[in-house]
Design an enzyme around this catalytic site. Structure first.
Site, short mmCIF file in Angstrom:
data_model
loop_
_atom_site.label_atom_id
_atom_site.label_comp_id
_atom_site.label_asym_id
_atom_site.label_seq_id
_atom_site.Cartn_x
_atom_site.Cartn_y
_atom_site.Cartn_z
CG ASP A 145 -4.25 -31.40 -3.36
OD1 ASP A 145 -3.18 -31.68 -3.36
OD2 ASP A 145 -4.91 -32.37 -2.86
CB SER A 146 -4.09 -33.35 -9.11
OG SER A 146 -2.81 -32.92 -9.13
CG PHE B 67 4.19 -35.96 -13.57
CD1 PHE B 67 3.33 -35.01 -14.28
CD2 PHE B 67 3.52 -35.88 -12.10
CE1 PHE B 67 2.22 -34.46 -14.22
CE2 PHE B 67 2.25 -35.12 -11.81
CZ PHE B 67 1.87 -34.31 -12.67
N GLY B 68 4.43 -39.01 -12.37
CA GLY B 68 3.51 -39.90 -11.75
C GLY B 68 3.05 -41.06 -11.91
CE1 TYR B 69 0.58 -44.01 -8.08
CE2 TYR B 69 0.23 -41.48 -7.92
CZ TYR B 69 0.55 -42.54 -7.52
OH TYR B 69 0.78 -42.69 -6.01
CG ASP B 70 1.10 -38.91 -16.63
OD1 ASP B 70 -0.17 -39.06 -16.14
OD2 ASP B 70 1.70 -38.06 -16.81
CD GLU C 242 1.32 -30.54 8.44
OE1 GLU C 242 0.99 -31.50 8.87
OE2 GLU C 242 1.55 -29.68 9.49
CE LYS D 298 0.03 -29.28 -9.22
NZ LYS D 298 -0.24 -29.32 -7.90
CE LYS E 117 -0.65 -35.43 -17.18
NZ LYS E 117 0.28 -35.65 -16.47
P1 IMP Z 1 0.06 -32.41 -6.26
O1 IMP Z 1 -1.34 -31.89 -6.89
O2 IMP Z 1 1.04 -31.71 -6.96
O3 IMP Z 1 -0.11 -32.56 -5.00
O4 IMP Z 1 0.30 -33.87 -6.91
C1 IMP Z 1 -0.27 -35.21 -6.40
C2 IMP Z 1 0.22 -36.38 -7.03
O5 IMP Z 1 -0.76 -37.03 -7.88
C3 IMP Z 1 1.22 -36.29 -7.67
O6 IMP Z 1 2.69 -36.18 -7.18
C4 IMP Z 1 1.21 -37.33 -8.83
O7 IMP Z 1 1.81 -38.55 -8.05
C5 IMP Z 1 -0.28 -37.60 -8.98
N1 IMP Z 1 -0.53 -37.22 -10.05
C6 IMP Z 1 -1.59 -35.80 -10.32
N2 IMP Z 1 -1.83 -35.42 -11.42
C7 IMP Z 1 -1.12 -36.45 -12.41
C8 IMP Z 1 -1.06 -36.55 -13.66
O8 IMP Z 1 -1.41 -35.69 -14.46
N3 IMP Z 1 -0.27 -37.69 -13.89
C9 IMP Z 1 0.34 -38.39 -13.26
N4 IMP Z 1 0.33 -38.46 -11.96
C10 IMP Z 1 -0.49 -37.47 -11.44
#
Ligand code: IMP
Length: 195
Positions: free
Chosen positions: A69-70, A149-152, A40, A12, A173
């Site tokens: 936040d995402s 990453f994450g749910y991709d 928090e 980010k 992306k």
């Molecule tokens: P944060 O915005 O860094 O708190 O991310 C929250 C969580 O949402 C991440 O740890 C991922 O699990 C998921 N997430 C957010 N954006 C993405 C993305 O672009 N791809 C996959 N997972 C995502």
């Protein structure tokens, strides 16, 4: 003008530096500013959490701040994992969290889902603006792909030609995602302010 990126996430931070530097901002991460702070996330929405993160740093420094936040919302799971995406069901790894989604959808026909990204911008006079990007799609039947990453690996965006986000090049992306859409709105807002 100096700007603080309210994040400890290297991906980010890079993305926001690339956005702000051409607009004449000196963008620094919170750690580059020597701010050791993990806010928090007690909000009930992405917007509330984005505001909490940005406001904490703006209050402490009086500088311009950007935060985001995402997360993923799955329709048949009542919008879960939502704001709990990073810590869904208390599971430790991203793979476990993805499997929890796949198991939760077992036997369900509706696999609609969306990624949401909410950005909070606070200027040096303390004025706050919010920007939201949404990426619609569905949940795959199994994990696929190693990018992102994450749910991709389990997310198939509606504009992806049926492939999971993790199976596509990162450049796709970067131009189509929820985060790309929210960032584009913020960039437009900043350009208009500079005119
Ligand atoms: P944060 O915005 O860094 O708190 O991310 C929250 C969580 O949402 C991440 O740890 C991922 O699990 C998921 N997430 C957010 N954006 C993405 C993305 O672009 N791809 C996959 N997972 C995502």
């Amino acid at each position: 003008m100096e700007l603080i990126i309210a994040s400890n996430n290297p991906g980010k931070i890079r993305e926001y530096k690339d956005l702000f530097e051409p607009l004449g901002f000196r963008a620094l991460s919170q750690s580059e500013k020597g701010i050791q702070m993990e806010v928090e996330e007690t909000g009930k929405t992405f917007a509330e959490n984005a505001v909490l993160k940005a406001q904490a740093i703006a209050d402490r420094t009086g500088c311009c701040v950007v935060s985001d936040d995402s997360g993923l919302e799955v329709e048949a799971l009542g919008g879960e994992p939502g704001i709990l995406s990073a810590r869904y069901k208390g599971l430790a790894t991203e793979h476990q969290r993805r499997m929890a989604i796949l198991e939760g959808l077992n036997g369900k026909e509706n696999r609609q889902a969306r990624f949401v990204c909410c950005i909070c911008w606070i200027d040096s006079r303390g004025r706050r603006s919010l920007f939201q990007g949404i990426w619609n799609g569905k949940i795959a039947l199994a994990e696929e792909g190693a990018n992102g990453f994450g749910y991709d690996p389990i997310f198939i965006a509606e504009d992806s030609g049926g492939k999971t986000t993790a199976s596509l090049p990162l450049s796709f992306k970067e131009t189509h995602s929820h985060r790309a859409k929210a960032v584009a709105q913020l960039a437009e807002f900043l350009r208009a302010m500079q005119e």
